[in-house]
Scaffold this active site. Structure first.
Site, PDB file in Angstrom:
ATOM      1  N   LYS A  60       5.515  14.677  20.426  1.00 55.20           N
ATOM      2  CA  LYS A  60       6.187  14.153  19.232  1.00 55.20           C
ATOM      3  C   LYS A  60       7.661  14.021  19.532  1.00 55.20           C
ATOM      4  CE  LYS A  60       5.230  12.966  14.960  1.00 55.20           C
ATOM      5  NZ  LYS A  60       3.936  12.449  14.435  1.00 55.20           N
TER       6      LYS A  60
HETATM    7  P1  NAD Z   1       7.497   6.285   5.968  1.00 51.38           P
HETATM    8  O1  NAD Z   1       8.898   6.496   6.395  1.00 51.38           O
HETATM    9  O2  NAD Z   1       6.906   4.927   6.063  1.00 51.38           O
HETATM   10  O3  NAD Z   1       7.314   6.750   4.446  1.00 51.38           O
HETATM   11  C1  NAD Z   1       7.684   8.005   3.968  1.00 51.38           C
HETATM   12  C2  NAD Z   1       7.863   7.857   2.457  1.00 51.38           C
HETATM   13  O4  NAD Z   1       8.097   9.142   1.889  1.00 51.38           O
HETATM   14  C3  NAD Z   1       9.052   6.973   2.092  1.00 51.38           C
HETATM   15  O5  NAD Z   1       8.686   6.120   1.033  1.00 51.38           O
HETATM   16  C4  NAD Z   1      10.119   7.993   1.680  1.00 51.38           C
HETATM   17  O6  NAD Z   1      11.030   7.462   0.737  1.00 51.38           O
HETATM   18  C5  NAD Z   1       9.260   9.078   1.064  1.00 51.38           C
HETATM   19  N1  NAD Z   1       9.894  10.393   1.098  1.00 51.38           N
HETATM   20  C6  NAD Z   1      10.671  10.926   2.079  1.00 51.38           C
HETATM   21  N2  NAD Z   1      11.047  12.168   1.735  1.00 51.38           N
HETATM   22  C7  NAD Z   1      10.492  12.425   0.531  1.00 51.38           C
HETATM   23  C8  NAD Z   1      10.512  13.532  -0.353  1.00 51.38           C
HETATM   24  N3  NAD Z   1      11.190  14.635  -0.039  1.00 51.38           N
HETATM   25  N4  NAD Z   1       9.835  13.433  -1.514  1.00 51.38           N
HETATM   26  C9  NAD Z   1       9.144  12.329  -1.824  1.00 51.38           C
HETATM   27  N5  NAD Z   1       9.081  11.245  -1.034  1.00 51.38           N
HETATM   28  C10 NAD Z   1       9.755  11.291   0.125  1.00 51.38           C
HETATM   29  O7  NAD Z   1       6.633   7.368   6.761  1.00 51.38           O
HETATM   30  P2  NAD Z   1       5.074   7.358   7.049  1.00 51.38           P
HETATM   31  O8  NAD Z   1       4.868   6.722   8.355  1.00 51.38           O
HETATM   32  O9  NAD Z   1       4.354   6.868   5.843  1.00 51.38           O
HETATM   33  O10 NAD Z   1       4.821   8.919   7.264  1.00 51.38           O
HETATM   34  C11 NAD Z   1       4.613   9.802   6.172  1.00 51.38           C
HETATM   35  C12 NAD Z   1       3.935  11.052   6.677  1.00 51.38           C
HETATM   36  O11 NAD Z   1       2.712  10.698   7.316  1.00 51.38           O
HETATM   37  C13 NAD Z   1       4.720  11.859   7.718  1.00 51.38           C
HETATM   38  O12 NAD Z   1       4.439  13.230   7.555  1.00 51.38           O
HETATM   39  C14 NAD Z   1       4.128  11.391   9.023  1.00 51.38           C
HETATM   40  O13 NAD Z   1       4.275  12.357  10.062  1.00 51.38           O
HETATM   41  C15 NAD Z   1       2.690  11.227   8.621  1.00 51.38           C
HETATM   42  N6  NAD Z   1       1.920  10.341   9.503  1.00 51.38           N
HETATM   43  C16 NAD Z   1       2.284   9.049   9.682  1.00 51.38           C
HETATM   44  C17 NAD Z   1       1.507   8.239  10.510  1.00 51.38           C
HETATM   45  C18 NAD Z   1       1.801   6.767  10.703  1.00 51.38           C
HETATM   46  O14 NAD Z   1       0.971   6.085  11.316  1.00 51.38           O
HETATM   47  N7  NAD Z   1       2.904   6.233  10.205  1.00 51.38           N
HETATM   48  C19 NAD Z   1       0.383   8.761  11.163  1.00 51.38           C
HETATM   49  C20 NAD Z   1       0.038  10.092  10.946  1.00 51.38           C
HETATM   50  C21 NAD Z   1       0.821  10.866  10.107  1.00 51.38           C
END
Ligand code: NAD
Length: 475
Positions: free
Chosen positions: A106
């Site tokens: 990561k």
């Molecule tokens: P992203 O940046 O696209 O979206 C994150 C969202 O959460 C945004 O809309 C942001 O405004 C909101 N946010 C941030 N902090 C916040 C808070 N304290 N309270 C409420 N909302 C908040 O990110 P993503 O890719 O959707 O990732 C989200 C989660 O999913 C992370 O934990 C990431 O590790 C996990 N994840 C993502 C993927 C992927 O393919 N993108 C895969 C596996 C896991």
């Protein structure tokens, strides 16, 4: 004495250790699997707006029992060594659980992406890529990043291009990152993959009456009230698919700058358009707005989907969570203490390492596509269609010859003759992965009285697989 406020990495380690304590591992292997192999910290300067700005980035490699290692790159001010190490460990377990042949890694850059314009972000990302490449921390055969919070297709495109320039003679250069735009070697269905995988995970859970009973949930997904935290890549896609294709009612969306609710349901597509336009959920027509905070997670609902950041369900608010089922779209949204409380209250948690594995699964398909230099289905599609056509024509002929008039049902011929394209193959592979992995977890969950929850079951399956690899390697 146990620490009352463990870090994210402590939380992951505790969950791991609990599961490992139920297994008979060879001496020392538990420790070998648990520890993070290495974490690289880089500080680099980029000249922007007339001054040199210094940025701090990390790339952690948790386990190289399989290579390449795989894991996203996060852009956020909260990024730190503890966090990337916890996330890298989760990647190791996740890949093992869903049988994706990678080790865990990561990365992260401590930056607020909203503070920089596109050109500036591109320069910063290209410089970060250079630093990673110098240490083989980005490489098709050793370490393959992907999007995570704060990054997406755009950043992956810059990284892929920067890598290609550094390694012009590497025919596999495209496979150095996944989550790229389709135009430069990405795969259809990667952007939606994590949300889509979460939908498939929920569908699979709802196929098992005994699992539903344990959660105290009845019936189908249709009409289930859902609270989502985070309307980013994962949260938006999950909420949209569950609403549009499974009839779920999204009653609350919690964002970092406010919460909106409507007991009759929020139109996710319209809400996302509103956020894109205004930068906030505030002012969304027909919804009740609340200031920023975590209270929305405690709203009345059947299913809670934390899809933003880690450690949002803790010993503090876990006693007030009303959902019957929590599905961890984000990595580590429930702390070890929060998890204990939810378990005691009979709330079932579908763990992150399974629930959000759709991203890495489709990343794996993209990596394979890049190495094979051909899109999925390109060789077989028309051949499959031709064989299907032969069959339909033969049935039609037999029907005519026999004098019995058989009529194919409406739409059958078109549907049957259609050969699967890349997106359909990706979704099929993802669905298969989510179903098979769930069954493996459930076997352990239902088959061993000492395993009280799906998370422990997921760890047991993952640790067993990693231990088997070490066993085969003779370690
Ligand atoms: P992203 O940046 O696209 O979206 C994150 C969202 O959460 C945004 O809309 C942001 O405004 C909101 N946010 C941030 N902090 C916040 C808070 N304290 N309270 C409420 N909302 C908040 O990110 P993503 O890719 O959707 O990732 C989200 C989660 O999913 C992370 O934990 C990431 O590790 C996990 N994840 C993502 C993927 C992927 O393919 N993108 C895969 C596996 C896991």
């Amino acid at each position: 004495m146990s620490n009352p406020h463990p870090s994210f990495r402590d939380s992951v380690d505790r969950m791991f250790t609990h599961a490992a304590s139920l297994m008979k591992l060879p001496p020392g292997l538990e420790e070998k699997i648990r520890v993070c192999n290495s974490t690289y910290t880089v500080r680099f300067g980029v000249r922007l707006r007339g001054a040199i700005h210094t940025f701090t980035g990390y790339r952690s490699v948790h386990s190289e029992h399989m290579e390449p290692v795989k894991g996203g790159i996060r852009y956020a001010m909260s990024v730190n060594q503890d966090e990337v190490e916890a996330l890298a460990a989760l990647m190791t377990y996740k890949c093992a659980l869903v049988e994706v042949p990678f080790g865990g890694s990561k990365g992260g850059l401590r930056i607020n992406p909203r503070e920089w314009d596109e050109d500036e972000l591109e320069r910063i990302t290209r410089r970060f890529t250079y630093e990673l490449s110098r240490r083989s921390l980005i490489s098709p055969s050793q370490n393959v990043p992907a999007p995570d919070m704060g990054t997406g297709e755009r950043e992956m495109a810059w990284m892929a291009d920067a890598y290609k320039r550094l390694h012009p003679d590497d025919i596999n250069a495209k496979a150095c990152v996944t989550g790229k735009p389709v135009t430069i070697g990405g795969i259809l269905g990667r952007v939606e993959a994590t949300g889509r995988g979460l939908q498939y995970a929920l569908r699979e859970f709802f196929r098992h009456p005994e699992a539903l009973k344990r959660a105290g949930v009845e019936g189908s997904l249709s009409g289930k009230r859902v609270v989502v935290q985070g309307l980013g890549n994962v949260g938006y896609h999950a909420a949209k698919f569950l609403q549009q294709e499974d009839g779920c009612v999204i009653v609350t969306v919690v964002e970092y700058n406010g919460t909106v609710s409507n007991p009759d349901g929020l139109d996710i597509e319209a809400l996302k358009a509103h956020v894109n336009e205004t930068g906030s959920v505030a002012g969304f027509p027909g919804a009740t707005f609340r200031e920023a905070g975590l209270e929305g997670l405690e709203d009345e609902c059947d299913i809670l989907i934390p899809a933003a950041v880690e450690s949002v369900i803790t010993e503090e608010n876990a006693p007030r969570i009303k959902a019957k089922l929590v599905i961890e779209a984000a990595n580590g949204p429930v702390t070890a203490e929060g998890d204990e409380i939810l378990k005691k209250r009979g709330i079932v948690v579908i763990p992150d390492m399974y629930a959000n594995a759709g991203g890495v699964t489709v990343s794996y398909f993209e990596w394979v596509k890049n190495l094979s230099q051909i899109s999925l289905g390109r060789l077989e599609r028309r051949h499959e269609e031709a064989r299907n056509r032969m069959l339909v024509e033969e049935i039609t002929r037999l029907s005519a010859d026999s004098g019995v008039k058989w009529t194919l049902s409406d739409g059958f011929k078109e549907a049957y003759l259609h050969g699967a394209d890349e997106l359909e193959l990706v979704r099929s592979g993802l669905d298969d992965t989510m179903r098979e992995s769930y069954m493996k977890m459930q076997e352990v969950w239902f088959g061993d009285d000492r395993v009280e929850d799906l998370r422990t079951a997921a760890y047991v399956v993952a640790i067993r697989r990693i231990a088997n690899v070490y066993g085969s390697l003779g370690l």
